[in-house]
Design an enzyme around this catalytic site. Structure first.
Site, PDB file in Angstrom:
ATOM      1  N   ARG A 109      68.742 -58.343  68.705  1.00 50.80           N
ATOM      2  CA  ARG A 109      69.679 -59.201  70.055  1.00 50.80           C
ATOM      3  C   ARG A 109      70.757 -58.060  70.528  1.00 50.80           C
ATOM      4  O   ARG A 109      71.611 -58.600  71.175  1.00 50.80           O
ATOM      5  CB  ARG A 109      70.385 -60.278  69.243  1.00 50.80           C
ATOM      6  CG  ARG A 109      69.678 -61.327  69.017  1.00 50.80           C
ATOM      7  CD  ARG A 109      70.437 -62.751  68.758  1.00 50.80           C
ATOM      8  NE  ARG A 109      69.515 -63.872  68.474  1.00 50.80           N
ATOM      9  CZ  ARG A 109      69.451 -64.341  67.020  1.00 50.80           C
ATOM     10  NH1 ARG A 109      70.030 -63.662  65.980  1.00 50.80           N
ATOM     11  NH2 ARG A 109      68.485 -65.301  66.923  1.00 50.80           N
ATOM     12  N   LYS A 131      71.237 -52.461  84.581  1.00 51.03           N
ATOM     13  CA  LYS A 131      69.829 -53.060  84.803  1.00 51.03           C
ATOM     14  C   LYS A 131      68.876 -52.251  83.945  1.00 51.03           C
ATOM     15  O   LYS A 131      68.685 -51.028  83.840  1.00 51.03           O
ATOM     16  CB  LYS A 131      69.546 -53.066  86.184  1.00 51.03           C
ATOM     17  CG  LYS A 131      69.970 -54.119  87.260  1.00 51.03           C
ATOM     18  CD  LYS A 131      69.353 -53.910  88.505  1.00 51.03           C
ATOM     19  CE  LYS A 131      69.940 -55.142  89.538  1.00 51.03           C
ATOM     20  NZ  LYS A 131      69.290 -55.127  90.873  1.00 51.03           N
ATOM     21  N   GLU A 173      67.332 -42.779  96.929  1.00 49.59           N
ATOM     22  CA  GLU A 173      68.386 -43.660  96.479  1.00 49.59           C
ATOM     23  C   GLU A 173      69.865 -43.068  96.932  1.00 49.59           C
ATOM     24  O   GLU A 173      70.642 -44.023  97.341  1.00 49.59           O
ATOM     25  CB  GLU A 173      68.287 -43.751  94.921  1.00 49.59           C
ATOM     26  CG  GLU A 173      67.365 -44.610  94.561  1.00 49.59           C
ATOM     27  CD  GLU A 173      67.071 -45.907  94.738  1.00 49.59           C
ATOM     28  OE1 GLU A 173      68.231 -46.600  95.201  1.00 49.59           O
ATOM     29  OE2 GLU A 173      66.270 -46.764  94.356  1.00 49.59           O
ATOM     30  N   LYS A 213      77.604 -46.496  93.658  1.00 49.35           N
ATOM     31  CA  LYS A 213      77.098 -47.654  93.006  1.00 49.35           C
ATOM     32  C   LYS A 213      77.955 -48.202  92.067  1.00 49.35           C
ATOM     33  O   LYS A 213      78.041 -49.315  91.854  1.00 49.35           O
ATOM     34  CB  LYS A 213      75.815 -46.951  92.258  1.00 49.35           C
ATOM     35  CG  LYS A 213      75.011 -48.102  91.328  1.00 49.35           C
ATOM     36  CD  LYS A 213      73.748 -47.938  90.995  1.00 49.35           C
ATOM     37  CE  LYS A 213      73.090 -48.904  90.361  1.00 49.35           C
ATOM     38  NZ  LYS A 213      71.486 -48.742  90.004  1.00 49.35           N
ATOM     39  N   GLU A 223      74.918 -59.205  90.266  1.00 52.70           N
ATOM     40  CA  GLU A 223      74.165 -59.385  91.502  1.00 52.70           C
ATOM     41  C   GLU A 223      74.255 -60.908  92.136  1.00 52.70           C
ATOM     42  O   GLU A 223      72.880 -61.452  92.366  1.00 52.70           O
ATOM     43  CB  GLU A 223      72.772 -58.964  91.215  1.00 52.70           C
ATOM     44  CG  GLU A 223      72.079 -58.523  92.718  1.00 52.70           C
ATOM     45  CD  GLU A 223      70.673 -57.860  92.511  1.00 52.70           C
ATOM     46  OE1 GLU A 223      69.980 -58.285  93.051  1.00 52.70           O
ATOM     47  OE2 GLU A 223      70.622 -56.612  91.922  1.00 52.70           O
ATOM     48  N   ARG A 227      76.550 -56.881  95.196  1.00 49.98           N
ATOM     49  CA  ARG A 227      75.469 -55.736  94.706  1.00 49.98           C
ATOM     50  C   ARG A 227      74.220 -55.871  95.304  1.00 49.98           C
ATOM     51  O   ARG A 227      73.482 -54.997  95.118  1.00 49.98           O
ATOM     52  CB  ARG A 227      75.368 -56.108  93.120  1.00 49.98           C
ATOM     53  CG  ARG A 227      74.558 -55.108  92.452  1.00 49.98           C
ATOM     54  CD  ARG A 227      74.469 -55.196  90.813  1.00 49.98           C
ATOM     55  NE  ARG A 227      73.507 -54.194  90.262  1.00 49.98           N
ATOM     56  CZ  ARG A 227      73.799 -53.937  88.859  1.00 49.98           C
ATOM     57  NH1 ARG A 227      74.824 -54.276  88.110  1.00 49.98           N
ATOM     58  NH2 ARG A 227      72.874 -52.846  88.737  1.00 49.98           N
ATOM     59  N   ASN A 231      69.898 -53.125  97.102  1.00 43.41           N
ATOM     60  CA  ASN A 231      68.515 -53.605  97.521  1.00 43.41           C
ATOM     61  C   ASN A 231      68.039 -53.022  99.061  1.00 43.41           C
ATOM     62  O   ASN A 231      67.049 -53.249  99.160  1.00 43.41           O
ATOM     63  CB  ASN A 231      68.303 -55.247  97.245  1.00 43.41           C
ATOM     64  CG  ASN A 231      68.594 -55.632  96.002  1.00 43.41           C
ATOM     65  OD1 ASN A 231      68.432 -54.815  94.793  1.00 43.41           O
ATOM     66  ND2 ASN A 231      69.111 -56.659  95.801  1.00 43.41           N
ATOM     67  N   HIS A 234      64.715 -51.941  99.406  1.00 41.56           N
ATOM     68  CA  HIS A 234      63.681 -52.080  98.191  1.00 41.56           C
ATOM     69  C   HIS A 234      62.811 -53.438  98.361  1.00 41.56           C
ATOM     70  O   HIS A 234      61.810 -53.637  97.473  1.00 41.56           O
ATOM     71  CB  HIS A 234      64.717 -52.578  97.081  1.00 41.56           C
ATOM     72  CG  HIS A 234      65.285 -51.310  96.304  1.00 41.56           C
ATOM     73  ND1 HIS A 234      66.130 -50.401  97.173  1.00 41.56           N
ATOM     74  CD2 HIS A 234      65.248 -50.730  95.286  1.00 41.56           C
ATOM     75  CE1 HIS A 234      66.413 -49.386  96.316  1.00 41.56           C
ATOM     76  NE2 HIS A 234      65.817 -49.418  95.205  1.00 41.56           N
ATOM     77  N   HIS A 238      59.430 -52.113  97.120  1.00 44.40           N
ATOM     78  CA  HIS A 238      58.593 -52.536  95.871  1.00 44.40           C
ATOM     79  C   HIS A 238      57.288 -53.093  96.255  1.00 44.40           C
ATOM     80  O   HIS A 238      56.553 -52.941  95.549  1.00 44.40           O
ATOM     81  CB  HIS A 238      59.573 -53.803  95.278  1.00 44.40           C
ATOM     82  CG  HIS A 238      60.684 -53.117  94.425  1.00 44.40           C
ATOM     83  ND1 HIS A 238      61.961 -53.900  93.925  1.00 44.40           N
ATOM     84  CD2 HIS A 238      60.914 -52.002  93.676  1.00 44.40           C
ATOM     85  CE1 HIS A 238      62.632 -53.350  93.328  1.00 44.40           C
ATOM     86  NE2 HIS A 238      61.898 -52.215  93.104  1.00 44.40           N
ATOM     87  N   HIS A 253      58.900 -43.944  92.891  1.00 45.19           N
ATOM     88  CA  HIS A 253      59.785 -45.032  93.224  1.00 45.19           C
ATOM     89  C   HIS A 253      60.529 -44.625  94.726  1.00 45.19           C
ATOM     90  O   HIS A 253      60.523 -45.634  95.567  1.00 45.19           O
ATOM     91  CB  HIS A 253      60.515 -45.618  92.146  1.00 45.19           C
ATOM     92  CG  HIS A 253      61.646 -46.707  92.831  1.00 45.19           C
ATOM     93  ND1 HIS A 253      61.365 -47.906  92.856  1.00 45.19           N
ATOM     94  CD2 HIS A 253      63.249 -46.411  92.798  1.00 45.19           C
ATOM     95  CE1 HIS A 253      62.371 -48.396  93.115  1.00 45.19           C
ATOM     96  NE2 HIS A 253      63.682 -47.635  93.160  1.00 45.19           N
TER      97      HIS A 253
END
Length: 353
Positions: A109, A131, A173, A213, A223, A227, A231, A234, A238, A253
């Site tokens: 956990r 993330k 980025e 960032k 997000e 935030r 993106n 993206h 993606h 990426h």
């Protein structure tokens, strides 16, 4: 979500020792991939704080960012006596920090972890912001959790061994951070001499990029609002990445994000009046340094379907982050299918596909 400490290293051994001392632990583990095991781990040799650490090595590249690899990390931790009081150090690029962070977030956990990103992409993006995740069912980062590292140590000396493709993957980025922050930061990025890299200047620019960032993540850790600015590029990027993976021609990426920025700056221009000269200037930089991703009009529907799977969407409506100008962000923007297909037409025409 707790705030992580991001450290621009002046002396990695000392910085890492201090970070470990802040995390009392019963056992210590280091996660590497096949590349960082060979190229980066030797730089951590003979550090007293790492004495007795157990190394976990996984396959390199995004094709290994899978449930199977994640399960192998859980299995190693379990078989080697890890407890909820253990500490994991992720030494690698974005794949290692994403997967290692998710392994730490879910084992018992949640156990503490430290990121030492070794690529530009990981330094300015993947390792910062909390993330974590893996690819699943052919989709990028489909399974994951928000779980920040206790510390992120940015040692830019690792970048001296980076090849050009991986340098530009991370630089995409940074370009995104320039577009969503200030004209001055964007101008600095577009003018940087990528043929003869000034590593002292790059270190300062990495610091500025990470700060963009961090400021956004601090305002909106999960997000729900601002935030989403991160993106930019993206939503389309993606989809390009997933299509490339499905066709067994994987792309890095950052390259997919750069090509996604081309598309989303076009949408920004037609929907939010983003200045044409700024759009052309940025696209020219991308065209010169990233080449292009080839696809035909017969694949528009497939790309559209992939975009519908994006995590930012609501009720199947494709969601974009667009710009009115540099630093002037428009969240939760939509476009109909015809407009999206026109965007693909623009991309193929201006990129010479």
């Amino acid at each position: 979500m707790s705030k992580q400490e991001v450290i621009i290293c002046e002396e990695l051994v000392g910085n890492l020792t201090q970070a470990i001392e802040k995390c009392p632990h019963d056992k210590l583990f280091i996660l590497t991939d096949e590349h960082t095991h060979r190229l980066c781990l030797p730089q951590l040799n003979n550090i007293p704080a790492l004495e007795g650490a157990e190394e976990i090595t996984i396959g390199a590249e995004d094709v290994h960012k899978t449930l199977e690899t994640l399960a192998s990390v859980w299995t190693f931790l379990s078989q080697h006596g890890a407890s909820r009081h253990s500490l994991l150090i992720n030494l690698g690029g974005g794949m290692v920090t994403d997967l290692g962070g998710f392994a730490a977030a879910t084992f018992k956990r949640g156990i503490a972890y430290i990121n030492i990103p070794t690529t530009l992409l990981a330094m300015v993006d993947a390792s910062v912001g909390g993330k974590t995740g893996i690819n699943f069912n052919g989709l990028k980062n489909e399974i994951g959790a928000f779980a920040p590292a206790v510390s992120v140590l940015l040692e830019t000396e690792f970048l001296r061994s980076l090849d050009a493709h991986n340098f530009f993957s991370g630089y995409a980025e940074m370009l995104k951070h320039g577009l969503i922050s200030t004209p001055e930061h964007l101008n600095e990025l577009l003018a940087f001499d990528t043929d003869r890299i000034d590593y002292a200047l790059l270190k300062a620019m990495v610091g500025r990029s990470v700060q963009v960032k961090e400021n956004i993540v601090e305002q909106d850790p999960h997000e729900h609002g601002i935030r989403k600015a991160l993106n930019l590029g993206h939503t389309v990027g993606h989809a390009f990445e997933s299509l490339a993976l499905a066709e067994d021609r994987p792309v890095l990426h950052g390259y997919a994000v750069a090509w996604g920025i081309v598309c989303e700056l076009y949408l920004s221009h037609i929907k939010a009046d983003f200045p044409k000269d700024r759009m052309r200037q940025t696209i020219q930089f991308i065209k010169e340094n990233y080449g292009s991703f080839s696809f035909s009009c017969k694949q528009y529907d497939q790309l559209y379907e992939l975009m519908k799977h994006d995590k930012k969407n609501t009720a199947g409506v494709i969601n974009f982050t667009l710009l009115k100008n540099v630093g002037d962000i428009c969240l939760n923007q939509t476009a109909n299918k015809d407009t999206i297909f026109e965007m693909f037409d623009f991309y193929r025409e201006c990129m010479g596909v």
